[in-house]
Design an enzyme around this catalytic site. Structure first.
Site, mmCIF file in Angstrom:
data_model
loop_
_atom_site.group_PDB
_atom_site.id
_atom_site.type_symbol
_atom_site.label_atom_id
_atom_site.label_comp_id
_atom_site.label_asym_id
_atom_site.label_seq_id
_atom_site.Cartn_x
_atom_site.Cartn_y
_atom_site.Cartn_z
ATOM 1 N N SER A 17 -9.193 -0.502 6.425
ATOM 2 C CA SER A 17 -9.180 -1.369 7.697
ATOM 3 C C SER A 17 -7.616 -1.361 8.038
ATOM 4 O O SER A 17 -7.363 -2.232 9.065
ATOM 5 C CB SER A 17 -9.608 -2.941 7.107
ATOM 6 O OG SER A 17 -8.621 -3.269 6.115
ATOM 7 N N GLY B 295 -15.695 -13.563 1.734
ATOM 8 C CA GLY B 295 -15.783 -12.238 1.133
ATOM 9 C C GLY B 295 -15.602 -12.331 -0.346
ATOM 10 O O GLY B 295 -14.681 -11.874 -0.998
ATOM 11 N N GLU C 284 -9.350 -14.319 -3.363
ATOM 12 C CA GLU C 284 -9.941 -13.917 -2.278
ATOM 13 C C GLU C 284 -10.191 -14.705 -1.002
ATOM 14 O O GLU C 284 -10.499 -15.837 -1.495
ATOM 15 C CB GLU C 284 -11.032 -12.994 -2.832
ATOM 16 C CG GLU C 284 -12.215 -13.573 -3.269
ATOM 17 C CD GLU C 284 -13.252 -12.331 -3.779
ATOM 18 O OE1 GLU C 284 -13.230 -11.188 -3.421
ATOM 19 O OE2 GLU C 284 -14.089 -12.853 -4.480
ATOM 20 N N ASP D 120 -17.077 -11.520 -3.316
ATOM 21 C CA ASP D 120 -17.789 -10.582 -4.083
ATOM 22 C C ASP D 120 -17.111 -10.354 -5.251
ATOM 23 O O ASP D 120 -17.762 -10.330 -6.166
ATOM 24 C CB ASP D 120 -17.906 -9.405 -3.410
ATOM 25 C CG ASP D 120 -16.727 -8.891 -2.747
ATOM 26 O OD1 ASP D 120 -16.324 -8.932 -1.660
ATOM 27 O OD2 ASP D 120 -16.146 -7.980 -3.546
ATOM 28 N N LYS E 46 0.868 -1.257 -0.116
ATOM 29 C CA LYS E 46 -0.059 -0.064 -0.047
ATOM 30 C C LYS E 46 0.873 1.350 0.042
ATOM 31 O O LYS E 46 0.312 2.249 -0.245
ATOM 32 C CB LYS E 46 -1.075 0.191 1.127
ATOM 33 C CG LYS E 46 -2.000 -1.097 1.276
ATOM 34 C CD LYS E 46 -3.072 -0.806 0.448
ATOM 35 C CE LYS E 46 -4.513 -1.608 0.716
ATOM 36 N NZ LYS E 46 -4.302 -2.999 1.126
ATOM 37 N N SER F 62 1.467 -10.030 0.027
ATOM 38 C CA SER F 62 1.221 -8.477 -0.233
ATOM 39 C C SER F 62 1.406 -7.784 1.195
ATOM 40 O O SER F 62 1.746 -6.514 1.249
ATOM 41 C CB SER F 62 -0.283 -8.404 -0.449
ATOM 42 O OG SER F 62 -1.038 -9.037 0.250
HETATM 43 C C1 PLP Z 1 -5.063 -4.032 1.007
HETATM 44 C C2 PLP Z 1 -4.386 -4.983 0.888
HETATM 45 C C3 PLP Z 1 -4.841 -6.100 -0.064
HETATM 46 C C4 PLP Z 1 -5.949 -6.124 -0.960
HETATM 47 O O1 PLP Z 1 -5.427 -5.018 -2.000
HETATM 48 P P1 PLP Z 1 -6.405 -4.556 -2.915
HETATM 49 O O2 PLP Z 1 -5.850 -3.540 -3.653
HETATM 50 O O3 PLP Z 1 -7.692 -3.677 -2.082
HETATM 51 O O4 PLP Z 1 -7.188 -5.747 -3.676
HETATM 52 C C5 PLP Z 1 -3.895 -7.680 0.046
HETATM 53 N N1 PLP Z 1 -3.137 -7.782 1.274
HETATM 54 C C6 PLP Z 1 -2.856 -6.815 1.883
HETATM 55 C C7 PLP Z 1 -1.628 -7.163 2.692
HETATM 56 C C8 PLP Z 1 -3.524 -5.703 1.935
HETATM 57 O O5 PLP Z 1 -2.988 -4.701 2.814
#
Ligand code: PLP
Length: 322
Positions: free
Chosen positions: A76, A206, A202, A208, A51, A302
């Site tokens: 969140s 959730g 996903e 969706d 992010k 991620s």
């Molecule tokens: C936000 C987040 C996601 C999902 O990312 P999106 O761009 O909302 O699909 C996945 N893994 C982590 C660790 C995140 O913080």
């Protein structure tokens, strides 16, 4: 839709500010998954998640007047921390609207980066409405968590770097919440390795995005109960939905038990601290939720902001082989 040139421009914009995270391989992991796996370690990114890429790209491109007005967002957790840190680095005032069930670790880190936190109840409140109302009242610039071209382009730099480092891949597995990471990485993949199949993953609770992808109509999840707190988003955005329909090949889901089994392996065998949402992509391979063998597979890990007290509880409710 976002163009590949915008991802390249984002890579220049964030160079020297965001980390170029390592790509990790493990023969033990390859054996466990039956494929050659390349892990893009965004758990080692600044604030512990990709992010930071999108937030840096979006906030650093604001005009001087917009920076002076301050920014606001709803998240969140990891987007909150990213906006908070980037704002602090750029001397911009940040206000973050967070759910009252967000992990304490993420709440505290956001406050520690100097942001003002406004809490809401995810069972009864709509977070977008709260942040839009505050933005209007105070003149803040809204930095959305995923549905924005600068955010999508920024997140896509994680995929860009992975392909630059390891060359063409047969498959790419990417976690999906609101779809910013998946949109950007799928875009990068289709430009740098056109034969690469991109799979979005996903949480089952959730699902969706999976339903939206296969029905062609945007679907929602209301307050999904999953340990993958970074993917508790209500729906894709119009931008990310269009990009995912265009660039992604398949969507699938994994259970929370799949996530816990994968986490236990990653923590103990790979010595990587990753959070539940961070292993969504890997969990599909590790738990053999997708039939695949002998391929070169990229996986985005991620994020790594895991709540240790909560983790102790997950390990007690899921049987984990050691
Ligand atoms: C936000 C987040 C996601 C999902 O990312 P999106 O761009 O909302 O699909 C996945 N893994 C982590 C660790 C995140 O913080």
């Amino acid at each position: 839709m976002v163009s590949f040139e915008e991802v390249q421009a984002a890579a220049r914009q964030i160079a020297g500010v965001a980390h170029r995270t390592p790509v990790m391989t493990s023969r033990l992991l390859d054996a466990a998954c039956g494929n050659q796996i390349f892990l893009k370690c965004e758990n080692l990114q600044r604030v512990g998640a990709f992010k930071f890429r999108g937030a840096t790209n979006a906030i650093s491109r604001l005009s001087a007047a917009e920076k002076a007005a301050g920014v606001i967002t709803h998240s969140s957790g990891n987007h909150a921390q990213a906006v908070a840190l980037v704002s602090q680095l750029l001397g911009v005032k940040a206000t973050i609207v967070m759910p009252n069930n967000a992990p304490a670790l993420k709440l505290n880190a956001t406050r520690d980066y100097g942001a003002a936190v406004v809490l809401y109840d995810p069972a009864t409140d709509v977070r977008e409405a709260i942040s839009q109302e505050l933005a209007q009242r105070h003149g803040y610039v809204l930095i959305p968590p995923y549905n924005h071209p600068h955010i999508v382009a920024g997140q896509g730099t994680a995929g860009l770097e992975l392909f630059e480092e390891v060359g063409p891949l047969d498959y790419l597995f990417v976690p999906c919440g609101g779809g910013g990471l998946l949109s950007g990485c799928a875009l990068a993949a289709k430009h740098l390795a056109p034969g690469c199949r991109v799979i979005g993953v996903e949480p089952a609770a959730g699902d969706d995005a999976t339903r939206s992808f296969y029905s062609g109509v945007l679907q929602t999840s209301h307050n999904p109960q999953t340990i993958a707190d970074g993917a508790r988003t209500g729906s894709l955005g119009d931008l990310t939905f269009a990009m995912i329909r265009h660039y992604v090949d398949e969507m699938l889901t994994v259970s929370d038990d799949d996530l816990v089994r994968t986490l236990a392996f990653v923590w103990t065998r790979l010595k990587l601290v990753v959070e539940p949402t961070g292993v969504l992509g890997l969990a599909a391979l590790f738990n053999r939720r997708y039939a695949l063998a002998g391929q070169r597979v990229g996986v985005i890990l991620s994020g790594g902001n895991v709540d240790l007290v909560a983790a102790a509880g997950w390990l007690q409710t899921t049987r984990v082989s050691s």
